[in-house]
Every structure is written in C-alpha cells, then in structure tokens.
Design a protein around this motif. Sequence first.
Motif, short mmCIF file in Angstrom:
data_model
loop_
_atom_site.label_atom_id
_atom_site.label_comp_id
_atom_site.label_asym_id
_atom_site.label_seq_id
_atom_site.Cartn_x
_atom_site.Cartn_y
_atom_site.Cartn_z
N VAL A 40 -12.26 -0.91 18.06
CA VAL A 40 -11.17 -1.83 18.37
C VAL A 40 -11.51 -3.20 17.79
O VAL A 40 -12.60 -3.74 18.04
CB VAL A 40 -10.95 -1.95 19.90
N ILE A 41 -10.58 -3.74 17.03
CA ILE A 41 -10.75 -5.06 16.41
C ILE A 41 -9.54 -5.90 16.78
O ILE A 41 -8.40 -5.46 16.60
CB ILE A 41 -10.90 -4.94 14.88
N THR A 42 -9.80 -7.08 17.32
CA THR A 42 -8.69 -7.96 17.73
C THR A 42 -8.46 -9.07 16.71
O THR A 42 -9.28 -9.31 15.84
CB THR A 42 -8.97 -8.57 19.11
N GLY A 43 -7.33 -9.74 16.87
CA GLY A 43 -6.98 -10.82 15.95
C GLY A 43 -6.48 -10.30 14.62
O GLY A 43 -6.67 -10.92 13.58
N MET A 44 -5.83 -9.14 14.65
CA MET A 44 -5.43 -8.49 13.39
C MET A 44 -4.57 -9.41 12.53
O MET A 44 -3.77 -10.20 13.03
CB MET A 44 -4.69 -7.19 13.66
N ASN A 45 -4.79 -9.29 11.24
CA ASN A 45 -3.96 -10.00 10.27
C ASN A 45 -3.81 -9.14 9.03
O ASN A 45 -4.51 -8.13 8.86
CB ASN A 45 -4.50 -11.41 9.96
N LEU B 61 -4.99 -4.67 5.31
CA LEU B 61 -4.76 -4.25 3.93
C LEU B 61 -6.08 -3.86 3.26
O LEU B 61 -6.17 -2.83 2.59
CB LEU B 61 -4.06 -5.37 3.16
N GLU B 62 -7.10 -4.67 3.43
CA GLU B 62 -8.42 -4.37 2.86
C GLU B 62 -8.97 -3.07 3.44
O GLU B 62 -9.54 -2.24 2.72
CB GLU B 62 -9.38 -5.51 3.14
N TYR B 63 -8.80 -2.89 4.75
CA TYR B 63 -9.30 -1.68 5.38
C TYR B 63 -8.58 -0.44 4.84
O TYR B 63 -9.21 0.57 4.54
CB TYR B 63 -9.18 -1.74 6.90
N ILE B 64 -7.28 -0.52 4.69
CA ILE B 64 -6.52 0.62 4.15
C ILE B 64 -7.03 0.98 2.76
O ILE B 64 -7.20 2.15 2.44
CB ILE B 64 -5.01 0.32 4.13
N GLY B 65 -7.32 -0.03 1.96
CA GLY B 65 -7.80 0.21 0.60
C GLY B 65 -9.20 0.78 0.52
O GLY B 65 -9.57 1.38 -0.49
N SER B 66 -9.98 0.61 1.56
CA SER B 66 -11.37 1.05 1.48
C SER B 66 -11.76 2.04 2.58
O SER B 66 -12.93 2.41 2.69
CB SER B 66 -12.29 -0.16 1.54
N ARG B 67 -10.82 2.48 3.37
CA ARG B 67 -11.21 3.31 4.53
C ARG B 67 -11.78 4.66 4.14
O ARG B 67 -12.54 5.24 4.90
CB ARG B 67 -10.08 3.44 5.54
N ALA C 33 0.80 -1.23 0.00
CA ALA C 33 0.00 0.00 0.00
C ALA C 33 0.83 1.27 0.00
O ALA C 33 0.30 2.35 0.23
CB ALA C 33 -0.93 -0.01 1.21
N GLY C 34 2.12 1.16 -0.24
CA GLY C 34 2.96 2.35 -0.19
C GLY C 34 3.08 2.86 1.23
O GLY C 34 3.20 2.09 2.16
N GLU C 35 3.02 4.16 1.39
CA GLU C 35 3.11 4.79 2.71
C GLU C 35 1.72 5.24 3.13
O GLU C 35 1.31 6.36 2.85
CB GLU C 35 4.06 6.00 2.67
#
Length: 136
Positions: A91-96, A101-107, A24-26
């Motif tokens: 707050v979301i646990t169990g991050m992977n 990555l999906e969240y960054i792309g659609s936030r 996702a770059g920076e």
Amino acid sequence: MKGIILASHGKLAEGLLDTLKIFAGEPENIEAICLMPGDDMAEFLTKMKNSIENVDTGEGVVVFCDLLFGTPCNCSGAIFKQEGAIDNIQVITGMNLPMVLEYIGSRSNGMSASDIISTGQNGIVDFNKLFKERQS
C-alpha cells in the motif's frame, strides 16, 4: 505482473485511471475504486477485497491510495489482518500520476516501494522556480 488498485475519496481514482490510459493504453490488471460521500466503510472494504481478487494474478497487488489514514488507506490496512496479506499487498499513499505511470511501465521488472515513492516525490516541482533557473 502485480495487479494495481487505485483507491480514493471521490472520483480521483477513476480520473487517474482515465488519464493513465492516455499514456499507457489499456493497462492490464488495474481497477479504480472510489469512496463517495455517504458510502459505507464496510461496503468499501468489500469492494476493495473484490478488486484485489480481480487484479491479483498470484504475484501480489499494489494499492495506491490518495491519503494517508483516509478510509481507502485504512481499509487496505484492515485487509492486512488476513493471513499473508501484508506480504502480498503493498500500500502506497499520496498517489500521483508520475508514480503510477512509472510503476505501470516497469511493473513486469518489479519496482520497490521506495522507488515508487521517490518517483512520486520527484514529480512534485515548483515549475516557476525551475523556469526561472533555466532562463538564466
């Protein structure tokens, strides 16, 4: 756009952020905070509060934690005691990697907590089984 905190025991959060940059770059408004052996919980809580302030653009913050009821998660819960925090911080646990990555792309469009969790769960696959099924 909501800010993002990656919080973990050890350097998992830093490693995940490093890996995210490959895809996702920076990314903007994201920080990794790591609880190391011997770190004080009160100091970690202060570090988390500071990181939330750093990445919050006024639209809120999503905190991805490594482990349900681990210190990073519990510190997030402690922040909920501040007025309005529970409505501003997810707050979301169990991050992977898939979920973040999906969240960054659609936030910028928004993504519900259930969609984030579903993405993380869908990224967990028995590859041997999948490979065998596709060979048939």
